[in-house]
Write a protein that holds these residues in place. Structure first.
Motif, PDB file in Angstrom:
ATOM      1  N   ARG A  98      -7.025   6.771 -10.845  1.00  0.00           N
ATOM      2  CA  ARG A  98      -6.784   7.440  -8.910  1.00  0.00           C
ATOM      3  C   ARG A  98      -5.728   8.542  -9.938  1.00  0.00           C
ATOM      4  NH1 ARG A  98      -2.053   4.355  -5.724  1.00  0.00           N
ATOM      5  NH2 ARG A  98      -1.180   5.523  -7.907  1.00  0.00           N
ATOM      6  N   ASP A 122       9.196   7.588  -3.136  1.00  0.00           N
ATOM      7  CA  ASP A 122       8.557   7.516  -5.068  1.00  0.00           C
ATOM      8  C   ASP A 122       9.661   8.470  -5.778  1.00  0.00           C
ATOM      9  OD1 ASP A 122       7.076   5.355  -4.372  1.00  0.00           O
ATOM     10  OD2 ASP A 122       5.878   6.642  -4.147  1.00  0.00           O
ATOM     11  N   SER A 147     -10.582   0.855 -13.119  1.00  0.00           N
ATOM     12  CA  SER A 147      -9.966   2.368 -11.900  1.00  0.00           C
ATOM     13  C   SER A 147      -9.546   3.109 -11.995  1.00  0.00           C
ATOM     14  CB  SER A 147      -8.993   1.263 -11.168  1.00  0.00           C
ATOM     15  OG  SER A 147      -7.840   0.929 -11.157  1.00  0.00           O
ATOM     16  N   ARG A 151      -7.073   2.380 -15.147  1.00  0.00           N
ATOM     17  CA  ARG A 151      -6.774   0.959 -15.440  1.00  0.00           C
ATOM     18  C   ARG A 151      -7.391   0.587 -16.175  1.00  0.00           C
ATOM     19  NH1 ARG A 151      -4.490   2.264 -10.595  1.00  0.00           N
ATOM     20  NH2 ARG A 151      -2.740   1.297 -10.802  1.00  0.00           N
ATOM     21  N   LYS A 153       7.428   4.706  -8.747  1.00  0.00           N
ATOM     22  CA  LYS A 153       6.255   4.188  -8.950  1.00  0.00           C
ATOM     23  C   LYS A 153       5.048   4.405  -8.383  1.00  0.00           C
ATOM     24  CE  LYS A 153       9.011   4.181 -13.257  1.00  0.00           C
ATOM     25  NZ  LYS A 153       8.686   3.903 -14.644  1.00  0.00           N
ATOM     26  N   GLY A 154       4.264   4.100  -7.266  1.00  0.00           N
ATOM     27  CA  GLY A 154       3.612   4.029  -5.788  1.00  0.00           C
ATOM     28  C   GLY A 154       4.252   2.296  -5.591  1.00  0.00           C
ATOM     29  N   ARG A 155       4.998   2.211  -5.774  1.00  0.00           N
ATOM     30  CA  ARG A 155       5.918   0.665  -5.262  1.00  0.00           C
ATOM     31  C   ARG A 155       5.454  -0.271  -3.853  1.00  0.00           C
ATOM     32  NH1 ARG A 155       8.173  -4.198  -6.618  1.00  0.00           N
ATOM     33  NH2 ARG A 155       9.096  -3.027  -8.639  1.00  0.00           N
ATOM     34  N   GLU A 192       2.831   1.626  -1.330  1.00  0.00           N
ATOM     35  CA  GLU A 192       2.128   1.220  -1.482  1.00  0.00           C
ATOM     36  C   GLU A 192       1.371   0.784  -1.967  1.00  0.00           C
ATOM     37  OE1 GLU A 192      -0.467   4.759  -2.602  1.00  0.00           O
ATOM     38  OE2 GLU A 192       0.558   6.430  -0.586  1.00  0.00           O
ATOM     39  N   ARG A 193       1.616  -0.140  -3.644  1.00  0.00           N
ATOM     40  CA  ARG A 193       1.627  -1.582  -3.976  1.00  0.00           C
ATOM     41  C   ARG A 193       1.851  -2.653  -3.067  1.00  0.00           C
ATOM     42  NH1 ARG A 193       2.656   0.342  -8.264  1.00  0.00           N
ATOM     43  NH2 ARG A 193       4.662  -0.865  -8.599  1.00  0.00           N
ATOM     44  N   GLU A 194       3.080  -2.312  -3.133  1.00  0.00           N
ATOM     45  CA  GLU A 194       4.023  -3.973  -1.973  1.00  0.00           C
ATOM     46  C   GLU A 194       3.150  -4.141  -0.475  1.00  0.00           C
ATOM     47  OE1 GLU A 194       3.635  -6.532  -3.657  1.00  0.00           O
ATOM     48  OE2 GLU A 194       4.873  -5.100  -5.371  1.00  0.00           O
TER      49      GLU A 194
END
Length: 221
Positions: free
Chosen positions: A85, A197, A83, A77, A203-205, A207-209
């Motif tokens: 990953r 996922d 960042s 990003r 798409k990583g939602r 962990e993100r949420e």
């Protein structure tokens, strides 16, 4: 004779004796399983399902539980807080060998139905497995107790829309994937998260949420 079966969101054209890798199934090595979602049968006579061929099935022996090739996912990003990953993933697969193609009689074969692993419960696997017809005498004796027995209460599904970022569309995806309660989500491991996922394109939602932490709190009531 060949058949086109559907499993794990993919379609496979198979013949007796074929060996192939499919999305991970809830079965152990050496078990015999049966695929009931048959889209087409071919051979002397071609039969096309609408969408599936009624009472048809493909039986296979589970050879082993394996993993696919490693896939590297790199995310960088540039905006706001820079960042990056790197995350590796190896899809869990099941190696099977096709043993028989049934043009009819699959519903009464008594062979365990092929079900996807992950969030699928044991009860769902048992419910999808065709049962052998009991002898007439045994059925007659069992009729009286069945009339007296009271139906068991089923576990109510939770309102998954209480999770951050989950609307009606995502809730429908989760339910189709076998996820109906907060307790299931709270018990997810890293491998389960990766599977969800991959299967549902989150798409990583997750962990993100922070769904797992939210589910643990909501499960407490």
């Amino acid at each position: 004779m060949f058949a086109v079966l559907k499993t794990g969101g993919k379609q496979y054209k198979v013949q007796s004796g074929d060996t192939l890798r499919v999305e991970k199934l809830a079965a152990d090595a050496g078990e015999t399983i049966q695929f009931n979602d048959i889209l087409m049968l071919g051979g002397d006579k071609t039969v096309v399902g609408a969408p599936f061929v009624k009472d048809a099935g493909v039986q296979a022996e589970v050879v082993d539980q394996v993993k696919g090739e490693k896939v590297i996912n790199f995310v960088k990003r540039r905006r706001k807080h820079s960042s990056k990953r790197t995350k590796g993933h190896r899809q869990k697969l099941t190696l099977i060998k096709v043993t028989d193609i049934l043009a009819s009689g699959a519903e009464k074969s008594g062979v365990k139905a092929a079900m996807g692993a992950g969030s699928v419960s044991v009860k769902a696997v048992e419910a999808a497995t065709p049962k052998k017809a009991a002898p007439k005498k045994a059925e007659a004796k069992a009729e009286a107790p069945k009339a007296k027995a009271e139906p068991k209460a089923e576990t109510a599904a939770d309102d998954l829309k209480k999770l951050s970022g989950v609307g009606p569309a995502l809730e429908k995806k989760l339910i189709e994937g076998g996820v109906t309660t907060f307790a299931q989500i709270a018990a997810w491991t890293d491998a389960d998260v990766a599977d969800m996922d991959e299967k549902l394109s989150f798409k990583g939602r997750i962990e993100r949420e922070g769904w797992i932490e939210q589910a643990k709190e909501l499960a407490k009531g």
